[in-house]
Scaffold this active site. Structure first.
Site, mmCIF file in Angstrom:
data_model
loop_
_atom_site.group_PDB
_atom_site.id
_atom_site.type_symbol
_atom_site.label_atom_id
_atom_site.label_comp_id
_atom_site.label_asym_id
_atom_site.label_seq_id
_atom_site.Cartn_x
_atom_site.Cartn_y
_atom_site.Cartn_z
ATOM 1 N N TYR A 246 0.841 -1.204 0.000
ATOM 2 C CA TYR A 246 0.000 0.000 0.000
ATOM 3 C C TYR A 246 0.876 1.255 0.000
ATOM 4 C CZ TYR A 246 -3.641 3.349 0.874
ATOM 5 O OH TYR A 246 -4.488 4.406 0.747
ATOM 6 N N ASP B 37 1.446 20.829 -20.001
ATOM 7 C CA ASP B 37 0.742 19.575 -20.221
ATOM 8 C C ASP B 37 1.734 18.717 -21.013
ATOM 9 O OD1 ASP B 37 -0.693 17.423 -21.138
ATOM 10 O OD2 ASP B 37 -2.550 18.544 -21.419
ATOM 11 N N PHE C 215 -18.873 15.273 -25.613
ATOM 12 C CA PHE C 215 -18.486 14.425 -26.748
ATOM 13 C C PHE C 215 -18.389 12.954 -26.364
ATOM 14 C CE2 PHE C 215 -14.104 13.844 -25.347
ATOM 15 C CZ PHE C 215 -13.955 14.908 -24.474
ATOM 16 N N ARG D 275 -13.397 16.154 -33.259
ATOM 17 C CA ARG D 275 -12.729 17.224 -32.510
ATOM 18 C C ARG D 275 -13.190 18.535 -33.144
ATOM 19 N NH1 ARG D 275 -10.004 14.931 -27.825
ATOM 20 N NH2 ARG D 275 -12.184 15.288 -27.392
ATOM 21 N N PHE E 142 -7.721 22.151 -23.910
ATOM 22 C CA PHE E 142 -8.024 20.731 -24.023
ATOM 23 C C PHE E 142 -9.246 20.465 -23.150
ATOM 24 C CE2 PHE E 142 -7.972 16.238 -23.040
ATOM 25 C CZ PHE E 142 -8.097 15.768 -24.335
ATOM 26 N N THR E 143 -10.068 19.520 -23.574
ATOM 27 C CA THR E 143 -11.385 19.297 -22.967
ATOM 28 C C THR E 143 -11.339 19.128 -21.440
ATOM 29 O OG1 THR E 143 -11.123 16.967 -23.523
ATOM 30 C CG2 THR E 143 -12.359 18.333 -25.085
ATOM 31 N N LYS F 70 -0.210 8.248 -23.082
ATOM 32 C CA LYS F 70 0.163 8.617 -24.450
ATOM 33 C C LYS F 70 1.666 8.384 -24.654
ATOM 34 C CE LYS F 70 -3.868 11.045 -23.996
ATOM 35 N NZ LYS F 70 -4.683 11.040 -22.773
#
Ligand code: F0G
Length: 467
Positions: free
Chosen positions: A82, A225, A459, A392, A134-135, A268
């Site tokens: 943990y 980001d 979306f 998009r 960005f969303t 990513k």
């Protein structure tokens, strides 16, 4: 640039992958009739399709990466304690080594990091400047009382501008905000590298350096980001003077040095299927993040990830900065994009890092933005070929929080997103041929009407009907 010149342009004869395939997963394609039923059931939203009903899946490059043999071996080295898992310390050291940040807070994925950063760094009513939205990022900023201001250069909103660094921040837009409202009105600058919504477009090193100098003068922090920052480093190496002889690892580290921390969706660039982190250089802010990580994510040594996930991520980071890997990654995306441009199919130029973006406005000029051309294109491409892409455009852009009005982005795009190390060149040929077939029958296509709209990030779950 034609397809034949890619190798020459990149200084090599080929972008062949620096790996071979050890394990395969079968693909299958259901019939057109079955796809019509599946699409109807999914409300013409490719996010609501079952993956089993998809042939080639270009919905996203997020969490869809193929792992290496080293990463699979790393899975078995998971320390599932943990607290204090050795995999966390391995991950922390690796991020410090390659990204250069001081303090690391693990999170379950990128939006977990965005949530914590937005909580600790935004006071209600403050502006958050971003090189395009960005969303999930903008939503967390807004939920925490921030006002998003787009400070990307104007070229980014034009799908045909050939600017080599369309992700750049327009410094005069930041300066104007400072002059009008004062530096204290700005929570921080959110610098995305590369810019997803602009078409995977990079930010130059010079721009990051100049932004850093400007922000330092006014005491404004920059949070990157870093989701696709290694892909960004590739474009710097390829296009910016003085960087051709540097490694991606060197470029990445210099780029990060112009920022005060970062949020990361490790699903990513880092070649993993899940994971994320928040990096912060300032100790006080890091301590605040630690207060919140236990509320939203988990203990500060796992943040929602299993030990094995953190091990996979640490190994993936090392693999992601290998120049030969990134050369093949970008080469594959470019291969698909150039097949399409050779056939006169409108896409966002220059071809970006993680995806090829079809320009739906020009693909379906007879469908108005209110009838969702990019959403329609994604639905039609699935129907005709089993290839899954995503919208998009106006659906992703959502509504203004204050006025309730739809945002009308200038870019109305359908994204063919390439998972890393998953598909072959022959798959790219099939995708290109599928798009071409649809392009040849484009005049027959009708737009869509939205019949269900969720409150946040519409979306993902919105439903449509054919007009
Ligand atoms: N920032 C960028 C630039 C992203 O592209 C994403 C996710 C996130 C943050 C959020 O990270 O999904 O791990 O919570 N983009 C995915 C996509 C969903 O398909 O573009 P997350």
């Amino acid at each position: 640039m034609t397809r034949k010149t890619i190798g020459q342009q990149m200084g090599r004869s080929s972008w062949a992958e620096p790996w071979k395939i050890k394990m395969v997963e079968p693909l299958h394609m259901i019939s057109r009739n079955e796809r019509a039923v599946a699409l109807e059931k999914a409300g013409f939203n490719t996010f609501l399709l079952r993956s089993e009903d998809v042939y080639i899946d270009l919905l996203t490059d997020s969490g869809t990466n193929a792992m290496s043999d080293r990463q699979w071996a790393g899975l078995m080295m998971g320390d599932e304690a943990y607290a204090g898992s050795r995999n966390f310390y391995h991950l922390e050291e690796t991020i410090q080594e390659y990204y250069g940040y001081r303090y690391i807070v693990p999170t379950h994925q990128g939006r977990g990091a965005e949530n914590i950063l937005s909580h600790i760094a935004i006071k209600p009513g403050q502006y958050v400047c971003g090189n395009m939205y960005f969303t999930t990022t903008r939503l967390h900023q807004e939920i925490n009382g921030g006002i998003f201001v787009d400070v990307i250069i104007d070229e980014a909103h034009d799908s045909q501008s050939l600017h080599p660094f369309k992700g750049n921040v327009d410094l005069s837009k930041v300066q104007k905000l400072i002059d009008e409202h004062g530096a204290q009105s700005i929570a921080y600058i959110c610098l995305a590298a590369t810019v997803n919504m602009a078409g995977g477009q990079p930010v130059s090193m010079q721009n990051a350096r100049e932004l850093h100098a400007l922000c330092k003068r006014y005491g404004i922090k920059i949070f990157m980001d870093a989701t696709r920052a290694v892909e960004n480093a590739y474009f710097i190496q390829e296009r910016e003077e003085g960087y051709a002889g540097k490694t991606l690892a060197q470029i990445l580290k210099e780029f990060c040095s112009y920022t005060d921390g970062a949020t990361m969706s490790a699903k990513k660039d880092s070649l993993a299927n899940i994971g994320g982190w928040l990096a912060i250089n300032e100790q006080g802010l890091y301590e605040e993040a630690c207060n919140l990580v236990v509320v939203y994510e988990g203990l500060q040594t796992y943040g929602g990830m299993a030990g094995r996930d953190m091990e996979v991520l640490a190994i993936g980071i090392r693999e992601s900065v290998q120049d030969s890997y990134m050369h093949s990654r970008i080469g594959q995306v470019r291969y698909l994009g150039e097949l399409l441009t050779d056939w006169g199919i409108p896409i966002t130029l220059p071809i970006g890092g993680h995806a090829v973006f079809l320009d739906a406005t020009r693909f379906y000029p007879h469908i108005s933005q209110e009838e969702f051309p990019a959403q329609t294109l994604a639905a039609d491409l699935y129907l005709e070929s089993g290839v899954r892409s995503m919208e998009r455009g106006i659906v992703s852009a959502g509504r203004n929080k204050e006025t309730g009005e739809n945002y009308h982005p200038r870019l109305e795009l359908t994204r063919l997103t390439i998972p890393r190390r998953v598909y072959t060149q022959a798959h790219m040929d099939i995708v290109a041929e599928s798009v071409k077939k649809l392009f040849d029958t484009r005049n027959e296509r009708k737009g869509l009407k939205m019949i269900y709209e969720p409150k946040y990030l519409r979306f993902f779950q919105a439903r449509f009907e054919r007009l």
